[in-house]
Design a protein around this motif. Structure first.
Motif, PDB file in Angstrom:
ATOM      1  N   GLU A  67       9.678   8.782  17.348  1.00 31.35           N
ATOM      2  CA  GLU A  67       9.999  10.086  17.930  1.00 31.35           C
ATOM      3  C   GLU A  67      10.656  11.012  16.921  1.00 31.35           C
ATOM      4  OE1 GLU A  67      12.242   9.927  21.487  1.00 31.35           O
ATOM      5  OE2 GLU A  67      10.730   8.863  22.636  1.00 31.35           O
ATOM      6  N   ILE A  68      11.331  10.452  15.935  1.00 32.92           N
ATOM      7  CA  ILE A  68      12.004  11.269  14.914  1.00 32.92           C
ATOM      8  C   ILE A  68      11.439  10.891  13.552  1.00 32.92           C
ATOM      9  CG2 ILE A  68      14.204  11.958  13.917  1.00 32.92           C
ATOM     10  CD1 ILE A  68      15.588  11.241  16.438  1.00 32.92           C
ATOM     11  N   GLY A  69      10.487  11.664  13.093  1.00 36.09           N
ATOM     12  CA  GLY A  69       9.843  11.355  11.830  1.00 36.09           C
ATOM     13  C   GLY A  69      10.798  11.393  10.655  1.00 36.09           C
ATOM     14  N   GLU A  70      11.760  12.317  10.699  1.00 31.41           N
ATOM     15  CA  GLU A  70      12.723  12.432   9.606  1.00 31.41           C
ATOM     16  C   GLU A  70      13.584  11.173   9.485  1.00 31.41           C
ATOM     17  OE1 GLU A  70      12.257  14.567  12.013  1.00 31.41           O
ATOM     18  OE2 GLU A  70      12.183  16.653  11.295  1.00 31.41           O
ATOM     19  N   ALA A  71      13.832  10.501  10.614  1.00 26.28           N
ATOM     20  CA  ALA A  71      14.629   9.281  10.587  1.00 26.28           C
ATOM     21  C   ALA A  71      13.889   8.165   9.861  1.00 26.28           C
ATOM     22  CB  ALA A  71      14.968   8.847  12.010  1.00 26.28           C
ATOM     23  N   ALA A  72      12.598   8.009  10.175  1.00 21.05           N
ATOM     24  CA  ALA A  72      11.799   7.009   9.473  1.00 21.05           C
ATOM     25  C   ALA A  72      11.671   7.359   7.993  1.00 21.05           C
ATOM     26  CB  ALA A  72      10.422   6.892  10.123  1.00 21.05           C
ATOM     27  N   GLU A  73      11.464   8.622   7.702  1.00 19.45           N
ATOM     28  CA  GLU A  73      11.304   9.050   6.312  1.00 19.45           C
ATOM     29  C   GLU A  73      12.600   8.857   5.521  1.00 19.45           C
ATOM     30  OE1 GLU A  73       9.504  10.510   2.891  1.00 19.45           O
ATOM     31  OE2 GLU A  73       8.634   9.817   4.791  1.00 19.45           O
ATOM     32  N   PHE A  74      13.748   8.994   6.161  1.00 18.91           N
ATOM     33  CA  PHE A  74      15.041   8.842   5.499  1.00 18.91           C
ATOM     34  C   PHE A  74      15.141   7.487   4.786  1.00 18.91           C
ATOM     35  CE2 PHE A  74      19.530   7.500   5.610  1.00 18.91           C
ATOM     36  CZ  PHE A  74      20.128   8.568   4.951  1.00 18.91           C
ATOM     37  N   TYR A  75      14.656   6.444   5.436  1.00 18.85           N
ATOM     38  CA  TYR A  75      14.716   5.103   4.837  1.00 18.85           C
ATOM     39  C   TYR A  75      13.455   4.765   4.035  1.00 18.85           C
ATOM     40  CZ  TYR A  75      18.883   4.272   7.627  1.00 18.85           C
ATOM     41  OH  TYR A  75      20.153   4.350   8.157  1.00 18.85           O
ATOM     42  N   GLN A  76      12.279   5.191   4.527  1.00 18.15           N
ATOM     43  CA  GLN A  76      11.046   4.854   3.814  1.00 18.15           C
ATOM     44  C   GLN A  76      10.948   5.569   2.467  1.00 18.15           C
ATOM     45  OE1 GLN A  76       7.530   5.153   6.321  1.00 18.15           O
ATOM     46  NE2 GLN A  76       8.597   4.211   8.064  1.00 18.15           N
ATOM     47  N   ALA A  77      11.573   6.735   2.350  1.00 17.17           N
ATOM     48  CA  ALA A  77      11.547   7.455   1.078  1.00 17.17           C
ATOM     49  C   ALA A  77      12.305   6.704  -0.016  1.00 17.17           C
ATOM     50  CB  ALA A  77      12.144   8.850   1.266  1.00 17.17           C
ATOM     51  N   LYS A  78      13.148   5.767   0.365  1.00 17.46           N
ATOM     52  CA  LYS A  78      13.911   4.984  -0.611  1.00 17.46           C
ATOM     53  C   LYS A  78      13.105   3.804  -1.157  1.00 17.46           C
ATOM     54  CE  LYS A  78      18.231   6.172   1.736  1.00 17.46           C
ATOM     55  NZ  LYS A  78      19.430   5.665   2.463  1.00 17.46           N
ATOM     56  N   THR A  79      11.894   3.572  -0.619  1.00 17.73           N
ATOM     57  CA  THR A  79      11.019   2.517  -1.112  1.00 17.73           C
ATOM     58  C   THR A  79      10.031   3.104  -2.105  1.00 17.73           C
ATOM     59  OG1 THR A  79       9.270   2.791   0.563  1.00 17.73           O
ATOM     60  CG2 THR A  79      11.203   1.474   1.185  1.00 17.73           C
ATOM     61  N   ASP A  80       9.225   2.235  -2.731  1.00 17.33           N
ATOM     62  CA  ASP A  80       8.147   2.731  -3.590  1.00 17.33           C
ATOM     63  C   ASP A  80       6.793   2.559  -2.914  1.00 17.33           C
ATOM     64  OD1 ASP A  80       7.718   0.022  -3.735  1.00 17.33           O
ATOM     65  OD2 ASP A  80       8.010  -0.143  -5.894  1.00 17.33           O
ATOM     66  N   VAL A  81       6.802   2.534  -1.570  1.00 19.68           N
ATOM     67  CA  VAL A  81       5.573   2.445  -0.784  1.00 19.68           C
ATOM     68  C   VAL A  81       4.985   3.843  -0.659  1.00 19.68           C
ATOM     69  CG1 VAL A  81       4.564   1.818   1.436  1.00 19.68           C
ATOM     70  CG2 VAL A  81       6.457   0.467   0.502  1.00 19.68           C
ATOM     71  N   ASP A  82       3.777   4.033  -1.192  1.00 23.22           N
ATOM     72  CA  ASP A  82       3.170   5.360  -1.158  1.00 23.22           C
ATOM     73  C   ASP A  82       2.011   5.471  -0.177  1.00 23.22           C
ATOM     74  OD1 ASP A  82       1.552   3.691  -2.571  1.00 23.22           O
ATOM     75  OD2 ASP A  82       1.572   4.856  -4.433  1.00 23.22           O
ATOM     76  N   ASN A  83       1.319   4.363   0.096  1.00 23.54           N
ATOM     77  CA  ASN A  83       0.169   4.423   1.001  1.00 23.54           C
ATOM     78  C   ASN A  83       0.637   4.231   2.438  1.00 23.54           C
ATOM     79  OD1 ASN A  83       0.890   1.805   0.288  1.00 23.54           O
ATOM     80  ND2 ASN A  83      -1.161   0.971   0.673  1.00 23.54           N
ATOM     81  N   ARG A  84       1.414   5.191   2.929  1.00 19.35           N
ATOM     82  CA  ARG A  84       2.006   5.110   4.261  1.00 19.35           C
ATOM     83  C   ARG A  84       1.900   6.457   4.957  1.00 19.35           C
ATOM     84  NH1 ARG A  84       7.059   7.531   4.031  1.00 19.35           N
ATOM     85  NH2 ARG A  84       7.868   7.876   1.916  1.00 19.35           N
ATOM     86  N   ILE A  85       2.005   6.419   6.282  1.00 22.26           N
ATOM     87  CA  ILE A  85       1.978   7.642   7.073  1.00 22.26           C
ATOM     88  C   ILE A  85       2.903   7.458   8.264  1.00 22.26           C
ATOM     89  CG2 ILE A  85      -0.007   6.878   8.451  1.00 22.26           C
ATOM     90  CD1 ILE A  85      -0.911   9.844   8.507  1.00 22.26           C
ATOM     91  N   ILE A  86       3.560   8.537   8.670  1.00 22.97           N
ATOM     92  CA  ILE A  86       4.441   8.532   9.843  1.00 22.97           C
ATOM     93  C   ILE A  86       3.845   9.452  10.888  1.00 22.97           C
ATOM     94  CG2 ILE A  86       6.737   9.114  10.708  1.00 22.97           C
ATOM     95  CD1 ILE A  86       7.806   8.510   7.889  1.00 22.97           C
ATOM     96  N   PHE A  87       3.585   8.927  12.074  1.00 23.74           N
ATOM     97  CA  PHE A  87       3.034   9.729  13.163  1.00 23.74           C
ATOM     98  C   PHE A  87       4.171  10.202  14.059  1.00 23.74           C
ATOM     99  CE2 PHE A  87      -0.598   7.192  11.860  1.00 23.74           C
ATOM    100  CZ  PHE A  87      -1.594   8.157  11.810  1.00 23.74           C
ATOM    101  N   ASN A  88       4.445  11.486  13.965  1.00 15.16           N
ATOM    102  CA  ASN A  88       5.506  12.077  14.770  1.00 15.16           C
ATOM    103  C   ASN A  88       5.146  13.500  15.155  1.00 15.16           C
ATOM    104  OD1 ASN A  88       8.421  13.812  14.081  1.00 15.16           O
ATOM    105  ND2 ASN A  88       8.240  12.528  15.902  1.00 15.16           N
ATOM    106  N   ARG A  89       5.054  14.358  14.154  1.00 14.03           N
ATOM    107  CA  ARG A  89       4.677  15.747  14.399  1.00 14.03           C
ATOM    108  C   ARG A  89       3.659  16.180  13.357  1.00 14.03           C
ATOM    109  NH1 ARG A  89      10.413  15.918  15.361  1.00 14.03           N
ATOM    110  NH2 ARG A  89      10.846  16.440  17.545  1.00 14.03           N
ATOM    111  N   ILE A  90       2.801  17.088  13.743  1.00 14.92           N
ATOM    112  CA  ILE A  90       1.779  17.616  12.854  1.00 14.92           C
ATOM    113  C   ILE A  90       2.204  19.006  12.388  1.00 14.92           C
ATOM    114  CG2 ILE A  90      -0.655  18.193  12.587  1.00 14.92           C
ATOM    115  CD1 ILE A  90      -0.113  15.236  13.104  1.00 14.92           C
TER     116      ILE A  90
END
Length: 658
Positions: free
Chosen positions: A421-444
């Motif tokens: 529901e909160i894409g920024e929350a998922a991105e807050f932690y995922q941005a600290k990884t080196d995983v690049d082939n990822r997508i977050i479904f929240n808002r377009i």
């Protein structure tokens, strides 16, 4: 020579001149050590409270509500902050205003964001002791403070950067000053100022802290000496005047928006008993220990009956707040939750221990009781509730950690998707990884960064089609999303390598093809492909008995694998639940028409239902089929069903783990 004269007690009058009266002697030998022991015990209680709340505080991840608040601090000017950061919320301005300034100084570090709330939580333990001592005696204060020191209820809300810890602190502080101005033998101007300021602080923090402050003020009118009424009313008026600038926010949130809740489920009839068990860590041993301690004065025959009005006041405050929240939740919209009662519950616990008198127990017996509460409560918190595992490992941060682990292990063979529901929350932690082939479904968002719409299942289907050659998928969800998202992921990648659950969150490592140690998750309904011809809306239906499903089933999904040569619109899966004895329809459910848009190719069409807690599979059957509303040709290559069972971990921070 002077001869001593004997008294009838065998003691000379001469010797009596040098003897300390027995009454004073007992007071010195009993009370001084008792006070000294009490000071030592409250010091130990505060130390334990600090350790339990500050333990690795920087490692406590932010939760959904905290992200919601933090994201509303990202405004450079006060006008935008009020209009977009405060008005849309369901809480007064106080905590949000504090966070707005606090994060400008210390950033989004978990330790620094949470620290003020933890410190207020620790200070609240001392205030509980102080109120118990004011109302009754030191022992009542010690036992009440010890209880809240080890209760998950107050520890949890102390570690959240939300209004609850702050609201509790100022409600308790107001109660301390209230007792001084109403019952104190001598009052000062400082007492009235403290009373007014703490009442005002309650009014700008949380709406139920406002209600609690109002109850405390009104109760004082029944006990207030006549000569103090003017100063008392002036203190209340001062609090109202200080609150007045926030009235537009109050009006907007309660009367224009018309809602301070609504996202919660209606309360069950067992809410109150469940809440009490929660505050006692759902531990039978802890509940038994606290229960025995509460009735110990009755067992010893040393019950005190003093200060009855305060007993009734403490009970009434809790009952009134609970009744308002519960009835409102049933009649208008659900608002009651555990946090609703945090401002009034301490007074009930203080009253529960109030049968203890000053001399009910010796100093060492008092120390033993405090030690029992602290030890049993801490043990239940750590071992039975697994608090430091569940609280310190949650969805947003752990999904990111699992992604990194899978990326390190599988490399380019795996891709990642998250629904939240909160894409920024998922991105807050995922941005600290080196995983690049990822997508977050929240808002377009469009290219200019403007919000277009919320992400839909169709977006996930299209992304899966575009990346269908990737053999593995790491899929995570948070905040209890619609189970159709997990079903769609499993339909495309039906082999489970690993599954991890956290509070309201899950992560699955999936594969398209059989893998060593992998588990096939689908259950077959159809054996052979069958076709929908041009102009055909309905096709073959398949049934199966629910008796084969586990009693603790949580969600059921129907998954159709299709092949289409032309573009499809409004092609959805349908689930029907029937009573086996009467063949009557109990439930009909389909996925949304907008989710049924598919470009030519191979796709998964899914539908999912989430069962209520009282659903019983026995004596029912499921019928599943495809609804081809646009009547375009297609082939159903396989029809399956997939189910999940209840996971205690998903609700473990609020509900029992066993």
């Amino acid at each position: 020579m002077i001869c001593p004269v004997e008294t009838r007690h065998g003691t000379s009058l001469q010797n009596q001149q040098f003897m300390r009266p027995r009454k004073n002697h007992l007071r010195k030998t009993h009370n001084v050590p008792s006070k000294r022991m009490d000071y030592i015990l409250i010091g130990i209680i505060i130390l334990v409270a600090a350790v339990l709340r500050l333990w690795k505080l920087g490692q406590v991840p932010f939760m959904h509500d905290e992200f919601s608040a933090l994201l509303r601090t990202r405004f450079d000017n006060f006008h935008d902050f009020i209009q977009q950061g405060v008005m849309p919320d369901s809480h007064p301005i106080g905590v949000q205003l504090f966070l707005w300034g606090w994060v400008k100084l210390f950033g989004w570090s978990a330790f620094w964001v949470k620290l003020p709330f933890v410190l207020m939580g620790i200070a609240s333990i001392y205030l509980i002791y102080l109120i118990g001592r004011q109302w009754f005696n030191r022992k009542v204060g010690l036992f009440s403070a010890a209880f809240f020191t080890v209760s998950q209820f107050t520890i949890f809300y102390s570690q959240l950067a939300r209004p609850y810890s702050a609201g509790l602190f100022f409600v308790l502080l107001m109660a301390v000053f209230w007792h001084k101005v109403v019952f104190g033998t001598k009052t000062t101007t400082r007492d009235y100022i403290g009373f007014a300021l703490s009442a005002w602080a309650c009014s700008v923090i949380q709406y139920f802290s406002i209600a609690q402050a109002g109850l405390i003020f009104l109760t004082g009118l029944f006990f207030l000496p006549k000569e103090r009424r003017k100063a008392y009313w002036l203190s209340g008026l001062a609090a109202v005047v200080l609150f007045a600038p926030t009235l537009p926010i109050f009006w907007q949130q309660l009367f224009v928006s018309g809602s301070i809740g609504g996202w919660l489920a209606a309360p069950k009839s067992t809410f109150l008993t469940d809440f009490i068990q929660y505050t006692m860590n759902y531990s039978m041993l802890f509940m038994f220990t606290v229960g025995i301690i509460i009735i110990l004065p009755l067992i010893l025959g040393k019950r005190t009956k003093q200060r009855q009005p305060l007993r009734w006041a403490g009970i009434a405050w809790f009952v009134i707040i609970f009744a308002i929240a519960f009835i409102y939740s049933l009649k208008r919209e659900p608002i009651i939750q555990h946090s609703t009662l945090i401002f009034s519950y301490p007074f009930v616990i203080i009253v529960a221990f109030s049968m203890f008198g000053t001399r009910t127990l010796s100093p060492w017996q008092t120390a033993l009781v405090v030690a029992a509460i602290l030890f049993v409560g801490t043990a239940s918190l750590v071992m039975e509730r697994r608090y430091y595992d569940l609280m310190y490992h949650q969805g947003f941060d752990q999904i990111a950690a699992e992604m990194q682990q899978d990326k390190d292990q599988y490399g380019d063979k795996i891709q990642f998707a998250t629904r939240t529901e909160i894409g920024e929350a998922a991105e807050f932690y995922q941005a600290k990884t080196d995983v690049d082939n990822r997508i977050i479904f929240n808002r377009i968002y469009n290219e200019e960064g403007d919000l277009v719409r919320e992400a839909e299942l169709g977006d996930f289907n299209r992304w899966l089609s575009e990346h269908h050659e990737t053999p593995m998928l790491g899929f995570g969800w948070t905040d209890y999303v619609n189970p159709i998202w997990e079903a769609t992921a499993v339909g495309n990648y039906p082999y489970l390598i690993e599954k991890k659950d956290w509070f309201t969150s899950r992560y699955l490592t999936l594969s398209k093809t059989p893998t060593e140690g992998g588990q096939y998750l689908l259950n077959d309904l159809s054996e052979n492909p069958y076709a929908y011809q041009e102009g055909q809306e309905w096709g073959k239906g398949f049934t199966f008995a629910c008796d084969s499903l586990p009693a603790d089933i949580e969600a059921l999904s129907v998954i159709a694998k299709i092949h289409n040569e032309v573009e499809l619109y409004r092609c959805v899966a349908v689930i029907e639940v029937h009573d086996a004895a009467t063949d009557s329809l109990i439930l009909w459910h389909s996925s949304l028409p907008d989710d049924g848009h598919f470009m030519p190719g191979d796709h998964v069409v899914a539908d999912a239902i989430l069962f209520s807690d009282d659903f019983k599979p026995a004596g029912k059957y499921i019928k599943a089929y495809l609804w081809n509303q646009d009547k375009k040709p297609l082939v159903v290559t396989k029809l399956n069903y997939y189910y999940t069972t209840k996971s205690r971990v998903l609700t473990g921070l609020y509900e029992p783990l066993n």
